[in-house]
Scaffold this motif. Structure first.
Motif, PDB file in Angstrom:
ATOM      1  N   LEU B 125      35.789  11.197  22.762  1.00  0.00           N
ATOM      2  CA  LEU B 125      37.021  10.443  23.025  1.00  0.00           C
ATOM      3  C   LEU B 125      36.727   9.076  23.633  1.00  0.00           C
ATOM      4  N   LEU B 126      35.642   9.001  24.408  1.00  0.00           N
ATOM      5  CA  LEU B 126      35.350   7.733  25.089  1.00  0.00           C
ATOM      6  C   LEU B 126      34.765   6.690  24.127  1.00  0.00           C
ATOM      7  N   ILE B 127      33.978   7.131  23.154  1.00  0.00           N
ATOM      8  CA  ILE B 127      33.377   6.156  22.232  1.00  0.00           C
ATOM      9  C   ILE B 127      34.443   5.409  21.423  1.00  0.00           C
ATOM     10  N   PRO B 128      35.386   6.118  20.782  1.00  0.00           N
ATOM     11  CA  PRO B 128      36.414   5.346  20.070  1.00  0.00           C
ATOM     12  C   PRO B 128      37.173   4.419  21.006  1.00  0.00           C
ATOM     13  N   ALA B 129      37.433   4.882  22.238  1.00  0.00           N
ATOM     14  CA  ALA B 129      38.149   4.030  23.177  1.00  0.00           C
ATOM     15  C   ALA B 129      37.365   2.754  23.472  1.00  0.00           C
ATOM     16  N   SER B 130      36.054   2.884  23.680  1.00  0.00           N
ATOM     17  CA  SER B 130      35.283   1.682  24.029  1.00  0.00           C
ATOM     18  C   SER B 130      35.007   0.816  22.807  1.00  0.00           C
ATOM     19  N   LEU B 131      34.809   1.443  21.635  1.00  0.00           N
ATOM     20  CA  LEU B 131      34.534   0.623  20.445  1.00  0.00           C
ATOM     21  C   LEU B 131      35.744  -0.190  20.007  1.00  0.00           C
ATOM     22  N   THR B 132      36.946   0.371  20.193  1.00  0.00           N
ATOM     23  CA  THR B 132      38.124  -0.360  19.724  1.00  0.00           C
ATOM     24  C   THR B 132      38.427  -1.595  20.566  1.00  0.00           C
ATOM     25  N   VAL B 166      46.146   0.409  21.913  1.00  0.00           N
ATOM     26  CA  VAL B 166      45.113   0.556  20.888  1.00  0.00           C
ATOM     27  C   VAL B 166      44.173   1.710  21.246  1.00  0.00           C
ATOM     28  N   VAL B 167      43.829   1.795  22.526  1.00  0.00           N
ATOM     29  CA  VAL B 167      42.976   2.906  22.974  1.00  0.00           C
ATOM     30  C   VAL B 167      43.660   4.245  22.678  1.00  0.00           C
ATOM     31  N   LEU B 168      44.950   4.286  22.993  1.00  0.00           N
ATOM     32  CA  LEU B 168      45.721   5.510  22.744  1.00  0.00           C
ATOM     33  C   LEU B 168      45.723   5.861  21.264  1.00  0.00           C
ATOM     34  N   LEU B 169      45.988   4.857  20.429  1.00  0.00           N
ATOM     35  CA  LEU B 169      46.022   5.089  18.983  1.00  0.00           C
ATOM     36  C   LEU B 169      44.662   5.591  18.495  1.00  0.00           C
ATOM     37  N   ALA B 170      43.596   4.978  19.007  1.00  0.00           N
ATOM     38  CA  ALA B 170      42.250   5.369  18.575  1.00  0.00           C
ATOM     39  C   ALA B 170      42.015   6.847  18.872  1.00  0.00           C
ATOM     40  N   ALA B 212      51.957   6.443  18.416  1.00  0.00           N
ATOM     41  CA  ALA B 212      51.018   5.463  18.961  1.00  0.00           C
ATOM     42  C   ALA B 212      50.967   4.224  18.067  1.00  0.00           C
ATOM     43  N   ALA B 213      51.027   4.435  16.746  1.00  0.00           N
ATOM     44  CA  ALA B 213      50.990   3.298  15.824  1.00  0.00           C
ATOM     45  C   ALA B 213      52.189   2.388  16.040  1.00  0.00           C
ATOM     46  N   ILE B 214      53.344   3.003  16.257  1.00  0.00           N
ATOM     47  CA  ILE B 214      54.560   2.190  16.480  1.00  0.00           C
ATOM     48  C   ILE B 214      54.424   1.388  17.774  1.00  0.00           C
ATOM     49  N   VAL B 215      53.888   2.044  18.796  1.00  0.00           N
ATOM     50  CA  VAL B 215      53.679   1.335  20.068  1.00  0.00           C
ATOM     51  C   VAL B 215      52.742   0.144  19.865  1.00  0.00           C
ATOM     52  N   VAL B 216      51.697   0.341  19.091  1.00  0.00           N
ATOM     53  CA  VAL B 216      50.747  -0.743  18.826  1.00  0.00           C
ATOM     54  C   VAL B 216      51.467  -1.906  18.140  1.00  0.00           C
ATOM     55  N   PHE B 217      52.314  -1.573  17.154  1.00  0.00           N
ATOM     56  CA  PHE B 217      53.088  -2.612  16.458  1.00  0.00           C
ATOM     57  C   PHE B 217      53.844  -3.484  17.452  1.00  0.00           C
TER      58      PHE B 217
END
Lengths: 435, 337
Positions: B125-132, B166-170, B212-217
């Protein structure tokens, strides 16, 4: 201490750690292929088991290599952004190609490892190893061309600070490429052979008598001799290359200050305050012969170069140590092959087996020393004549903290890797598997 | 099509490949420890052993391919992103190293280790969060150019609602993609218990993904209105993505065609990912770097494209072989080989 200093330290740390696994990654698949080929050809279960056991240990080291390789791949851009920005325009090609070699190696290693019992045809299974071995060696070739480029940049013209007339292939096949690639490949094969020989020697020393270990020692030591001789030849060419294209590196390595013919070879010794060599072994004309093949060869001295462009003089010791280890290991391999048939009690004596065990860490040490020699010997440049190390580093203030974090990471990885290897083989002696 | 566009499209395609295969991997780690806590460990664990262990190194190469390729095609990215992303990417490297060592020492070493397994799950979970963070920063507003150097504005990054969404969506995407794939794999393996469990996970994470996608929008609208408007121009693609999502969830809910359901998930993320990418055009980094001024020279670009085509000729059959052996081989998947 600034970000340049820390960037250098972190790069040195990552590379010093990565090169261990990279060397194994290049050399060991070739050795596995050799053992498996003999096993398939002679229908000899000992060699087949040898290949299988080596490959089990190998995947663990590959995993660490993948991790540290990813680290250095990213750190090139993170720590040396201006270097990558400039060099990427000319030498981006082999970096890009390396990912394909890496892809192929990773894909076929996975297939090879997980199909020992699935692929019934042993020849077909051996064939799966070929892309792994080629992929590993090609990765080394591509990455080494980048390092070669940093030493003798070519394939472009510099006009008003801009790189023009770029030729990626010429950049890749620059003057340093041939000798560097040859030296990197042969030393990787040689070191891997010594590592695997040391494992067999260790078991024999502990009193195991099974013919499996004797066969293992035999095949690895013959390979070690062949690759040691090849290393010496490649090393000789590398020296001649330096004399012609990077004379300041050779001069610093040899403490050779005045341009002259009949230049002597300086072994070890110390420098006094006036930069005069003291208490060293001097072999008359040997440096000229080493550099040009004739005593008349005129070797360029370090004094021809401005002070601020001279590499640090301690690389002399690195160079001498590397060469001495290389020669000593070649003699060890030669003695083994010479006496194995005629006087087996000699090469299986406790003393000789202990020397063989010691030869593995020594070979790896020579690799480390060799890389420190060639990298420090290029100072102050990151791309010789074009960009200095101090101009290329990141401006980030956080490198020092991460130097500590990565040191911890690599320590943990080392411990975990060793303990995994230990656990893997502890309860599974070869004798048991052969039954 | 211009060279720049070919270059970025190729890289984006591989990043999409990484998004899919890495999500499967990352999510599997999380499900593995999650189900372990509830006494259902063996169910997911077997799938990880059978499928993920042989391919994890290949997964990693997709990432390496992307970052080496982007510096090759766009050397200036090394300067902009390399200088500013030192901390987040270094953290990612360390996390990736921990994760890689699980495969090396946990599975090849044939020894289950509680700490390793825990780290394996958490890093997923942490890798996608940090990569994004890279994608977040590309939207601009997080980098200050001053006295010839670049600074990442950590305060802005940590305060930004966009960055957190974005972190949440990832994270939720990783879980949804992974569960959808693992449902398919468990079903192919005729492991009914695992199928039901993973299907439940997939459905549980499906709507959070859309939320999450809607929030990102909407947070992007606040953060980078230019990009947001560009995205509106491609709204048809996002709507198609939503349709694909609907198909996937419907099939999973009705418990049929898990393979097609996963293809629909891939289409859902593919459409959204490429629509996001195209609307980002021409910026590699708002507003400092476009693909035109960051581009390498013409000769290098030609050589890279040529060698890429040559590389694909070797790569595609190899990948196909790998998938046939470990993914589409019924006997292997069912544990008979």
């Amino acid at each position: 201490m600034d970000s340049v200093f820390f960037s250098r330290m972190l790069t040195e740390l990552t590379l010093a750690f990565h090169i261990i696994f990279a060397t194994i990654g290049v050399g060991v698949p070739v050795m596995i292929a050799l053992a498996q080929w003999i096993g398939v050809k002679n229908n000899d279960p000992h060699y087949l088991l040898l290949a299988r056991r080596w490959s089990r240990g190998f995947v663990i080291t590959v995993a660490v290599g993948v991790v540290t390789g990813t680290a250095i791949g990213l750190q090139l851009s993170l720590l040396w952004p201006k270097f990558m920005e400039l060099a990427g325009q000319v030498i981006g090609l082999p970096l890009f190609l390396e990912t394909f070699a890496f892809f192929i190696e990773a894909i076929f290693l996975g297939i090879y490892m997980y199909t020992w019992d699935r692929v019934k045809n042993p020849k077909l299974h051996l064939l799966l190893l070929v892309p792994v071995a080629i992929g590993g060696s090609m990765s080394a070739v591509f990455i080494t061309t980048v390092n070669a480029f940093m030493n003798t940049p070519s394939g472009f013209d510099l006009v008003d600070g801009q790189l023009v007339n770029i030729n990626p292939w010429e950049a890749m096949f620059n003057p340093a490429t041939a000798t560097k690639v040859a030296h990197v490949l042969t030393t990787s094969y040689m070191t891997s052979a010594f590592i695997l020989a040391a494992i067999a020697a260790y078991h024999l020393l502990k009193g195991k008598r099974h013919v499996y270990y004797k066969k293992a020692l035999r095949v690895t030591m013959i390979a070690a001799l062949v690759f040691s001789v090849a290393t010496a030849v490649a090393g000789d060419f590398a020296g001649k290359f330096l004399a012609k294209y990077q004379p300041e590196k050779l001069a610093a390595a040899e403490w050779h200050f005045e341009t002259e013919k009949n230049a002597p070879l300086v072994l070890f010794g110390t420098l006094n305050e006036e930069n005069q060599v003291e208490s060293a072994i001097k072999i008359p004309s040997a440096l000229s012969i080493l550099a040009y093949g004739t005593p008349d060869g005129e070797v360029i001295g370090l004094n021809e170069f401005p002070k601020e462009e001279q590499p640090p003089l301690y690389i002399h010791y690195l160079f001498d140590l590397m060469v001495v280890i290389g020669i000593a290991l070649t003699i060890v391999a030669f003695l083994y092959v010479l006496f194995e048939r005629k006087k087996p009690q000699l090469v299986r004596s406790k003393l000789f087996l202990s020397i063989l065990i010691g030869s593995a860490p020594l070979a790896m040490l020579a690799i480390e020393i060799g890389w420190f020699f060639t990298e420090v010997g290029r100072q102050p440049w990151i791309i010789r004549g074009l960009m200095k190390v101090s101009e290329a580093a990141t401006t980030s203030d956080d490198v020092g903290i991460f130097l500590g974090l990565f040191a911890i990471l690599y320590t943990v990885l080392t411990i975990a890797c060793l303990s995994a290897l230990h656990k893997l083989f502890k309860n599974k002696p070869a004798e048991k598997e052969l039954q | 099509m211009s060279q720049e566009l070919i270059g970025i499209s190729v890289l984006w395609l591989f990043l999409y490949g990484y998004l899919i295969v890495a999500s499967i991997d990352f999510g599997a780690g999380f499900f593995s420890i999650y189900s372990d806590w509830f006494g259902k460990k063996h169910v997911v664990h077997k799938v990880i052993q059978r499928y993920l262990s042989p391919v994890w190194e290949v997964t990693n190469v997709f990432l390496v391919f992307f970052f080496v390729g982007i510096v090759g095609f766009f050397p200036k990215t090394a300067y902009y992103y390399g200088t500013t992303l030192f901390v987040p990417i270094s953290i990612s490297i360390i996390l990736l190293a921990i994760r890689g060592s699980y495969y090396a020492f946990g599975t090849y070493g044939h020894k289950e280790n509680k700490i390793f397994t825990f780290l394996y799950g958490v890093t997923g979970l942490l890798i996608p969060a940090s990569l994004t963070t890279v994608l977040t920063i590309s939207e601009g507003g997080f980098i200050k150019e001053e006295a010839g150097t670049l600074q990442l504005l950590y305060g802005e990054l940590l305060k930004s609602p966009y960055s957190w969404s974005v972190v949440l969506l990832a994270i939720v995407s990783v879980l949804f993609i992974s569960a959808s794939f693992l449902t398919y794999y468990a079903h192919a393996a005729k492991d009914e218990k695992a199928t039901q469990l993973l299907r439940k996970y997939a459905l549980a994470w499906s709507f959070p993904t859309i939320l999450a996608a809607i929030v990102v929008f909407f947070t992007l609208k606040q953060h980078n209105a230019v990009h947001y408007n560009e995205m509106l121009n491609l709204s048809w693609a996002f709507l198609l993505s939503l349709v694909a999502f609907g198909i996937a969830v419907y099939l999973q809910y009705r418990q049929k065609y898990y393979g097609i359901a996963f293809v629909a998930v891939m289409a859902q993320f593919g459409l959204a990912f490429f629509a996001y990418g195209f609307s980002h055009y021409p910026y590699l980094l708002y507003p400092m770097l476009t693909i035109h001024d960051g581009f390498t020279n013409e000769v290098m670009a030609n050589t890279l494209i040529l060698s890429f085509v040559a590389g694909l000729l070797v790569l595609v059959p190899s990948l196909y072989l790998l998938m046939r052996l470990f993914l589409f081989n019924r006997d292997y998947v069912q544990g008979k080989k």
